[in-house]
Design an enzyme around this catalytic site. Structure first.
Site, PDB file in Angstrom:
ATOM      1  N   HIS A   1      -2.935   2.906  -4.802  1.00  9.23           N
ATOM      2  CA  HIS A   1      -2.370   2.623  -3.471  1.00  9.23           C
ATOM      3  C   HIS A   1      -0.882   2.292  -3.598  1.00  9.23           C
ATOM      4  O   HIS A   1      -0.399   1.347  -2.974  1.00  9.23           O
ATOM      5  CB  HIS A   1      -3.121   1.465  -2.802  1.00  9.23           C
TER       6      HIS A   1
ATOM      7  N   ASP B   1       0.852  -1.193   0.000  1.00  3.53           N
ATOM      8  CA  ASP B   1       0.000   0.000   0.000  1.00  3.53           C
ATOM      9  C   ASP B   1       0.888   1.243   0.000  1.00  3.53           C
ATOM     10  O   ASP B   1       2.116   1.130  -0.054  1.00  3.53           O
ATOM     11  CB  ASP B   1      -0.969  -0.006   1.204  1.00  3.53           C
TER      12      ASP B   1
ATOM     13  N   GLU C   1     -10.167   2.428  -5.263  1.00  7.75           N
ATOM     14  CA  GLU C   1      -9.741   3.812  -5.066  1.00  7.75           C
ATOM     15  C   GLU C   1      -8.563   4.219  -5.963  1.00  7.75           C
ATOM     16  O   GLU C   1      -7.518   4.645  -5.476  1.00  7.75           O
ATOM     17  CB  GLU C   1      -9.357   4.023  -3.594  1.00  7.75           C
TER      18      GLU C   1
HETATM   19  C1  ACM Z   1     -10.937  -0.449   0.779  1.00 11.00           C
HETATM   20  O1  ACM Z   1     -11.399  -0.257   1.917  1.00 11.00           O
HETATM   21  N1  ACM Z   1     -10.225   0.492   0.182  1.00 11.00           N
HETATM   22  C2  ACM Z   1     -11.189  -1.685   0.065  1.00 11.00           C
END
Ligand code: ACM
Length: 444
Positions: free
Chosen positions: A170, A107, A235
């Site tokens: 991410h 991440d 995202e």
């Molecule tokens: C998430 O909570 N971004 C999957």
């Protein structure tokens, strides 16, 4: 005392029958999974017996799970979780018959998987200066051997480990190590030190990106026998990166693509092909704009997670021929505060134990509308959970509620009964796992 332990061909592979007599218990199971679950029940009965000297009732338990997927997700990317601590987490999962552990390895805040040929993953992407301005450096990277041992440890307990490599977004930690993988390389990029997601997406038009992920997937193949890799897909602000990237713009023009979503579809397809070489299929966090752009393919498995969107997602995914796992934000996000007054980090909705318990993975709908739902998953996001104690304090007892939602049909569930059982389980957890919910309150 276990008097007999036999396979019973009349039972399904994940089913078992435990017969308790005054002399001891007899276990019959349909297969390896059923045997593991039967032994887990026996373990709970033993703990019950220790608390209850008058003994446990004799009787026959015939049991099997409602859903084949009962998972928890841990997030060592945000705060590294040493392998020894992960094993403790797994012990508790096994006690509650969870059978899937998703490990969120990458991440913005850290990269935890070593990949041969990419030393800066360790020297740069696995380290950050501090966390939330605490001034304390944080770092951590698993070794291949540790991950293999974890996989074996989980397998012995009936738990499949699913690695997650989040793409395309991410990826701020990756950008810090290898800026050349990104549309707009910034050599001074740092590994993220706060929560929130970055807009760092790998660039699909750079050959070195594909070379990198081929190496990543080769490593996953060596370590994780699971036939699944979770590719994240959540995202990812395409408009802020790919939409403006000169290479991407040129590519889309060349190919006659009308927008970034077409480029994304190709990106996911190419990633899937790279994994298919190793016999692996992908899973993704479900995003509605992606679904509208036909990114998901019939037969794919996705997770519903965004607050309030699960009811409509159940309908949409059924239409698209997808399999669905329920990780609904309003029930399954186990990093959220579970008591009013607990630290909500300024935004997290309080999700009480009862709220988690109230999850019916089928949302009360008939079988024909929900037979694509394969199970449930609790997510324990780690931005604010720097130790195993923090993790367990937030995850439990709500994980018990998620475990029951995945295991038991609604007809045998009741909040009152769950609460009564939980009083016993609190004692079991304290004794068996040496984990004291009160003592760790300071860890809020
Ligand atoms: C998430 O909570 N971004 C999957």
């Amino acid at each position: 005392k276990l008097l007999s332990d036999q396979e019973a061909p009349s039972l399904e592979t994940d089913a078992y029958r435990l017969t308790v007599t005054p002399q001891g218990a007899h276990l019959a199971s349909g297969g390896r999974e059923g045997r593991i679950y039967g032994l887990a029940t026996l373990r709970q009965l033993r703990d019950q017996l220790a608390e209850q000297p008058e003994g446990i009732p004799c009787g026959i338990i015939t049991d099997k799970p409602r859903y084949p997927w009962r998972g928890l997700m841990v997030d060592p990317a945000r705060h590294f979780i040493p392998a020894a601590d992960l094993k403790k987490f797994v012990d508790m999962m096994a006690y509650y018959k969870f059978n899937k552990l998703q490990i969120h390895l990458t991440d913005d805040q850290g990269w935890r998987l070593p990949v041969p040929g990419y030393p800066k993953l360790k020297s740069i992407a696995s380290r950050r200066e501090e966390s939330f301005e605490d001034g304390i450096p944080h770092e951590g990277m698993y070794t291949k051997q540790e991950l293999k041992e974890l996989v074996a440890y989980c397998a012995a307990r009936g738990i499949e480990v699913i690695p997650e490599i989040d793409v395309p977004g991410h990826n701020q930690a990756l950008h810090a190590a290898y800026p050349e993988f990104f549309c707009f390389p910034k050599p001074d990029m740092n590994v993220r030190t706060t929560a929130g997601n970055s807009k760092e997406l790998v660039c699909p038009q750079k050959p070195e990106v594909w070379k990198f992920y081929a190496a990543v997937f080769k490593e996953l193949k060596d370590i994780f026998p699971s036939g699944i890799v979770h590719l994240g897909g959540d995202e990812a602000p395409l408009e802020k990166t790919w939409a403006k990237c000169p290479l991407s713009i040129q590519y889309r023009e060349q190919k006659g693509m009308k927008d970034v979503h077409e480029e994304l579809k190709e990106f996911i397809k190419k990633m899937s092909s790279l994994l298919a070489v190793h016999g692996k299929r992908i899973q993704l966090w479900y995003e509605k704009p992606w679904a509208r752009a036909n990114i998901y393919n019939k037969g794919d498995t996705v997770f519903t997670w965004r607050m309030g969107l699960t009811p409509s997602t159940i309908t949409e995914t059924k239409k698209q021929g997808l399999s669905l796992i329920i990780a609904a934000g309003e029930h399954c996000y186990l990093d959220y505060p579970q008591l009013p007054g607990q630290n909500n980090r300024g935004w997290m909705p309080t999700t009480t134990l009862e709220q988690s318990y109230r999850l019916d993975p089928a949302y009360g709908r008939p079988e024909k509308e929900t037979n694509h739902i394969i199970g449930v998953q609790g997510t324990v996001w780690g931005e604010h959970l720097p130790s195993l104690n923090h993790i367990l304090y937030r995850a439990y007892p709500r994980a018990c509620a998620i475990a029951e939602a995945g295991w038991s049909p609604m007809s045998v569930r009741s909040w009152e009964n769950f609460r009564r059982k939980l009083a016993d389980h609190r004692q079991f957890i304290l004794k068996r796992f040496n984990y004291d919910m009160e003592r760790t309150k300071e860890n809020e």
